[in-house]
Design a protein around this motif. Sequence first.
Motif, PDB file in Angstrom:
ATOM      1  N   SER A 138      50.457  32.500  44.114  1.00 18.40           N
ATOM      2  CA  SER A 138      50.091  33.026  45.420  1.00 18.40           C
ATOM      3  C   SER A 138      48.598  33.365  45.480  1.00 18.40           C
ATOM      4  N   ALA A 139      47.960  32.929  46.575  1.00 13.11           N
ATOM      5  CA  ALA A 139      46.521  33.179  46.724  1.00 13.11           C
ATOM      6  C   ALA A 139      46.224  34.669  46.792  1.00 13.11           C
ATOM      7  N   SER A 140      47.119  35.430  47.447  1.00  9.21           N
ATOM      8  CA  SER A 140      46.849  36.869  47.557  1.00  9.21           C
ATOM      9  C   SER A 140      46.904  37.536  46.181  1.00  9.21           C
ATOM     10  N   GLU A 141      47.790  37.054  45.314  1.00  9.12           N
ATOM     11  CA  GLU A 141      47.846  37.602  43.952  1.00  9.12           C
ATOM     12  C   GLU A 141      46.569  37.248  43.186  1.00  9.12           C
ATOM     13  N   ARG A 142      46.100  36.018  43.393  1.00  5.13           N
ATOM     14  CA  ARG A 142      44.865  35.612  42.679  1.00  5.13           C
ATOM     15  C   ARG A 142      43.683  36.440  43.181  1.00  5.13           C
ATOM     16  N   LEU A 143      43.709  36.738  44.478  1.00  9.08           N
ATOM     17  CA  LEU A 143      42.647  37.598  45.033  1.00  9.08           C
ATOM     18  C   LEU A 143      42.675  38.968  44.365  1.00  9.08           C
ATOM     19  N   LYS A 144      43.884  39.478  44.152  1.00  5.52           N
ATOM     20  CA  LYS A 144      44.007  40.779  43.478  1.00  5.52           C
ATOM     21  C   LYS A 144      43.473  40.687  42.046  1.00  5.52           C
ATOM     22  N   GLY A 145      43.747  39.550  41.411  1.00  7.01           N
ATOM     23  CA  GLY A 145      43.234  39.343  40.052  1.00  7.01           C
ATOM     24  C   GLY A 145      41.714  39.383  40.039  1.00  7.01           C
ATOM     25  N   VAL A 146      41.110  38.757  41.048  1.00  8.63           N
ATOM     26  CA  VAL A 146      39.647  38.778  41.145  1.00  8.63           C
ATOM     27  C   VAL A 146      39.173  40.222  41.324  1.00  8.63           C
ATOM     28  N   SER A 147      39.893  40.990  42.146  1.00  8.39           N
ATOM     29  CA  SER A 147      39.519  42.402  42.338  1.00  8.39           C
ATOM     30  C   SER A 147      39.610  43.177  41.023  1.00  8.39           C
ATOM     31  N   TRP A 148      40.661  42.893  40.256  1.00  9.11           N
ATOM     32  CA  TRP A 148      40.824  43.587  38.967  1.00  9.11           C
ATOM     33  C   TRP A 148      39.671  43.269  38.022  1.00  9.11           C
ATOM     34  N   SER A 149      39.058  42.109  38.192  1.00  5.28           N
ATOM     35  CA  SER A 149      37.994  41.723  37.258  1.00  5.28           C
ATOM     36  C   SER A 149      36.833  42.719  37.309  1.00  5.28           C
ATOM     37  N   TYR A 150      36.695  43.459  38.427  1.00  6.68           N
ATOM     38  CA  TYR A 150      35.617  44.452  38.515  1.00  6.68           C
ATOM     39  C   TYR A 150      35.854  45.612  37.550  1.00  6.68           C
ATOM     40  N   GLN A 151      37.090  45.738  37.084  1.00  5.36           N
ATOM     41  CA  GLN A 151      37.394  46.874  36.209  1.00  5.36           C
ATOM     42  C   GLN A 151      37.195  46.550  34.734  1.00  5.36           C
ATOM     43  N   VAL A 152      36.890  45.293  34.414  1.00  5.37           N
ATOM     44  CA  VAL A 152      36.672  44.984  32.995  1.00  5.37           C
ATOM     45  C   VAL A 152      35.194  45.140  32.678  1.00  5.37           C
ATOM     46  N   GLU A 153      34.887  45.172  31.412  1.00  4.65           N
ATOM     47  CA  GLU A 153      33.482  45.254  30.997  1.00  4.65           C
ATOM     48  C   GLU A 153      32.779  43.957  31.395  1.00  4.65           C
ATOM     49  N   PRO A 154      31.542  44.039  31.911  1.00  4.19           N
ATOM     50  CA  PRO A 154      30.841  42.812  32.322  1.00  4.19           C
ATOM     51  C   PRO A 154      30.518  41.886  31.145  1.00  4.19           C
ATOM     52  N   SER A 155      30.746  42.370  29.928  1.00  9.20           N
ATOM     53  CA  SER A 155      30.495  41.507  28.761  1.00  9.20           C
ATOM     54  C   SER A 155      31.742  40.704  28.377  1.00  9.20           C
ATOM     55  N   ASP A 156      32.808  40.846  29.157  1.00  8.28           N
ATOM     56  CA  ASP A 156      34.076  40.197  28.821  1.00  8.28           C
ATOM     57  C   ASP A 156      34.014  38.705  29.159  1.00  8.28           C
ATOM     58  N   THR A 157      33.858  37.883  28.143  1.00  9.79           N
ATOM     59  CA  THR A 157      33.682  36.437  28.389  1.00  9.79           C
ATOM     60  C   THR A 157      34.974  35.768  28.866  1.00  9.79           C
ATOM     61  N   GLU A 158      36.125  36.301  28.439  1.00 17.03           N
ATOM     62  CA  GLU A 158      37.388  35.670  28.864  1.00 17.03           C
ATOM     63  C   GLU A 158      37.569  35.792  30.373  1.00 17.03           C
ATOM     64  N   VAL A 159      37.279  36.975  30.890  1.00 20.77           N
ATOM     65  CA  VAL A 159      37.414  37.177  32.336  1.00 20.77           C
ATOM     66  C   VAL A 159      36.331  36.383  33.066  1.00 20.77           C
ATOM     67  N   LEU A 160      35.135  36.349  32.495  1.00 21.49           N
ATOM     68  CA  LEU A 160      34.075  35.542  33.108  1.00 21.49           C
ATOM     69  C   LEU A 160      34.528  34.080  33.211  1.00 21.49           C
ATOM     70  N   ASN A 161      35.082  33.553  32.125  1.00 20.79           N
ATOM     71  CA  ASN A 161      35.536  32.155  32.147  1.00 20.79           C
ATOM     72  C   ASN A 161      36.610  31.928  33.203  1.00 20.79           C
ATOM     73  N   ALA A 162      37.518  32.905  33.330  1.00 22.96           N
ATOM     74  CA  ALA A 162      38.578  32.774  34.341  1.00 22.96           C
ATOM     75  C   ALA A 162      37.980  32.768  35.746  1.00 22.96           C
ATOM     76  N   LEU A 163      36.966  33.615  35.959  1.00 24.05           N
ATOM     77  CA  LEU A 163      36.316  33.656  37.281  1.00 24.05           C
ATOM     78  C   LEU A 163      35.590  32.334  37.562  1.00 24.05           C
ATOM     79  N   VAL A 164      34.939  31.791  36.537  1.00 19.22           N
ATOM     80  CA  VAL A 164      34.222  30.523  36.712  1.00 19.22           C
ATOM     81  C   VAL A 164      35.220  29.414  37.067  1.00 19.22           C
TER      82      VAL A 164
END
Lengths: 257, 176
Positions: A138-164
């Motif tokens: 679901s796109a709305s769930e993926r949007l929530k996932g993107v929102s959650w990414s703000y709560q991780v450390e900006p040095s987190d490469t795994e989340v960065l890769n997922a965002l890319v």
Amino acid sequence: MNCEQAKTQMLGENQGDDFAAHLASCDMCRSEASRIGALWQSLDLLPLDEPGGQVRERFYEMLGAYRQGMASAEPRKTRQLGQWGWQIAAAAALIAVGLALGYVVRGNGQPPAEVSQLREEVANMRQLVALSLMQQQSASERLKGVSWSYQVEPSDTEVLNALVTTVNHDPNVNVRLAAVDALRPFTGSPATHLAARNAVVQALPKETAPIVQVALIDFLAELKERNAAPELRRLVSDPDIDSGVRKRAEWALERMQ
Amino acid sequence: MAEVSAGQVARLAVLFERYHRGLFRYFVSMNRDREQAEDLVQEVFFRMLRYRTSYDPAHSFTAWMYQIARNAGVDQVRKRGMAQVVDIDSFALVSGSPGPEESVSRGQDLALLRRAMGQLPEDKREILVLSRFQGMKHEDIAEVLGCEVGTVKVRVYRAIRALEQIYFSLEKEKVS
């Protein structure tokens, strides 16, 4: 029971016979107990506030993501347990040594080792929730996932890769747009800023939706990313490109000079 | 919580339904910010899930939960890099304008009582919120605050006396 002892019983749960006997014999305590008792009762009359409905929604979303994340992590753990058994044992031993050292050197102003460990676990959990949500159908769930990414450390490469990956491949424009914005914190971390900048540069030629193109161009202008200049020039000279995107590309090129 | 701790994480929903309002009111009482209070409620349940194995069924669940809540509140303040600022004139456990029942009741002016609560020092306000609004036992409060039960009794007494003094000084101001 004296007056001092009686005072601590005035709002007590089990006041007892001694307290009652004291009140019967002490006018001052009786008067005070009556006065503060009335005030105590009147606190009940302050009406209660109710949380908004989104609190419940966010909780169930978090719980669902957590369960899903744990379920998907479980088989991998089982498979790797035998192979990595000695490594886990070694890690546990190191943690034990770390905790022991923490107790020994405590008082130097640093948080105890277990506190640091718990903080790390919370960070890992946020990463797990963000990654899990970004993989949903679901796109709305993926949007929530993107929102959650703000709560991780900006040095987190795994989340960065997922965002890319989301910026480059998500079929939903809104999700891609949100993911572009979510890359911003990663450009401020020494560990990820290069990868994040490159990701924005490389995403622009692949993007076809004008709204996301404009977001990427704005981001590149903000970063003053000169490596994007060739692609921006291509957009300016492309007759088939959206006029709004073309103007924004012109503006970005001027800003970079 | 024992079931959640044992791995049945879906059971956390039962605890959420039972306690999230109380937690929300605790945070609203302490920081006067609804949005922040909602975020903190979420954070508490997140931490409960994450630290579920640290829960000891031999101890009070409520005390454990409010220990997490206090820590979450402290972390929030630290993260924002400032002390909580309470709007002393707007303390209430209620949103919106005061209703008619708040004018005068049982001899107490509830509008003044709300203001008096807002002017209480944070530690006194907290102990009143825990003991009166959350209905926690002194033993549980002692566990949350890390002190003796006797100390809790003394602190509750001092808090209500402080509230009384503020209330009466506000009442005098109003009359004059």
